[in-house]
Design an enzyme around this catalytic site. Sequence first.
Site, PDB file in Angstrom:
ATOM      1  N   CYS A 296      20.709  45.203 -12.624  1.00 10.83           N
ATOM      2  CA  CYS A 296      20.392  43.785 -12.487  1.00 10.83           C
ATOM      3  C   CYS A 296      20.152  43.343 -11.046  1.00 10.83           C
ATOM      4  O   CYS A 296      19.323  42.453 -10.831  1.00 10.83           O
ATOM      5  CB  CYS A 296      21.479  42.937 -13.140  1.00 10.83           C
ATOM      6  SG  CYS A 296      23.157  43.289 -12.561  1.00 10.83           S
TER       7      CYS A 296
ATOM      8  N   HIS B  15      27.091  40.097 -12.642  1.00 12.83           N
ATOM      9  CA  HIS B  15      25.692  40.147 -13.072  1.00 12.83           C
ATOM     10  C   HIS B  15      24.856  39.288 -12.133  1.00 12.83           C
ATOM     11  O   HIS B  15      25.284  38.206 -11.717  1.00 12.83           O
ATOM     12  CB  HIS B  15      25.557  39.649 -14.516  1.00 12.83           C
ATOM     13  CG  HIS B  15      24.167  39.767 -15.054  1.00 12.83           C
ATOM     14  ND1 HIS B  15      23.626  40.965 -15.458  1.00 12.83           N
ATOM     15  CD2 HIS B  15      23.202  38.840 -15.248  1.00 12.83           C
ATOM     16  CE1 HIS B  15      22.389  40.765 -15.877  1.00 12.83           C
ATOM     17  NE2 HIS B  15      22.110  39.482 -15.750  1.00 12.83           N
TER      18      HIS B  15
END
EC number: 3.4.19.12
Length: 469
Positions: A137, A319
């Site tokens: 990510c 994330h």
Amino acid sequence: MEHHQPEDPAPGKAGTVEADIPKNHEVLAGPYEHPQDTDARDADGEAGEREPADQALLPSQCGDNLESPLPEAGSAPPGPTLGTLPEVETIKACSMPQELPQSPRTRQPEPDFYCVKWIPWKGERTPIITQSTNGPCPLLAIMNILFLQWKVKLPPQKEVITSDELMAHLGNCLLSIKPQEKSEGLQLNFQQNVDDAMTVLPKLATGLDVNARFTGVSDFEYTPECSVFDLLGIPLYHGWLVDPQSPEAVRAVGKLSYNQLVERIITCKHSSDTNLVTKGLVAEQFLETTAAQLTYHGLCELTAAAKEGELSVFFRNNHFSTMTKHKSHLYLLVTDQGFLQEEQIVWESLHNVDGDSCFCDSDFHLSHSLGKGPGAEGGSGSPEKQLQVDQDYLIALSLQQQQPRGTLGLTDLELAQQLQQEEYQQQQAAQPVWMRTRALSPQGRGATSGRPAGERRQRPKHESDCILL
């Protein structure tokens, strides 16, 4: 290691060599010889004693390597020996057995592939990279910003891209950046940041080590990983802030980072001082109650700090997401590979700490359903209808932000969604009403579809009275 085929032997000597040397080992490998070829080498040594002239068929150094000790059975192939320099040089000239070239090929990792989703972005067809369950990510969040800024472009028919290609594009962007200041000190600092960023690039494919501070949405403990965002001019945000209306939590957390706070909690809980123990428990409670790593105070500060139309990276729950601000509202780029074919799902609203969000298209218009094209809802996707829905949605978000913090949070938004659902039901109610009208006629007396449940419960008594009469 390169493999060289030996020259064809002289016609008069070929028969002797072929009789003593296996076909797969015409040239010996010296110290790199596979343990399974020990017998072949011994046979070749005996042939060399019987036919001294045959040694001319092999390189002289390879013949010298026959005196090297044999590897033990079951051991791995030995590496380069610490012998004399000529022996090391001649190893390169000797070909290895045919079984050994398979080992580097089996150890080589398979490249990672990521699907490319093309979206209309500000009038131009633009690619974004989607990710699977455990995708890189940080790399995708940064690269998607570069794609949306048109700093990196892909061929129009590109559907799949590898992580190596993404890393190459990112490396080119970093190397193309020039320092704005021409002073020698700033140029040296800039070059050091570039070197740090290039060193950190491989970590982008697995995950970055960032340490958030609870004092501001852009406060992070500086690490070499942060140099990538600084050089590219990409803001890095988080929303994990302490509510200033909780003075105990403010005193317990202070200006510490997450790692420092965890260490303080461990120290305070094992302290004999009751005040320190209390402070540790308050800090631990803060981490437990804000496990989502986003607070209402942090969301308000994040909305105020982000600039209109700005593309940034939002960090939450380990994330990294691509974030933008449109008409005073925050949106996260939808990069889940499951939405690869959903053209109307590009952005996801960020207006709640509980994860309740709405999907929008590339123009930030609200998306109502998945897997349905235009007109699938009987004309509800008309421009006038879409504009009204968007206005209702924005009004609900504005009312939500004006609510006191002690209220339930999404009351106005839920009310707007309920009114919208009732409006849809009224549009679809034309056919059921006609069916209920038809059910009252003698031909449709047996039909019960469309009647309320209470009416069905009372109907049998009325029919039984008619039968008795």
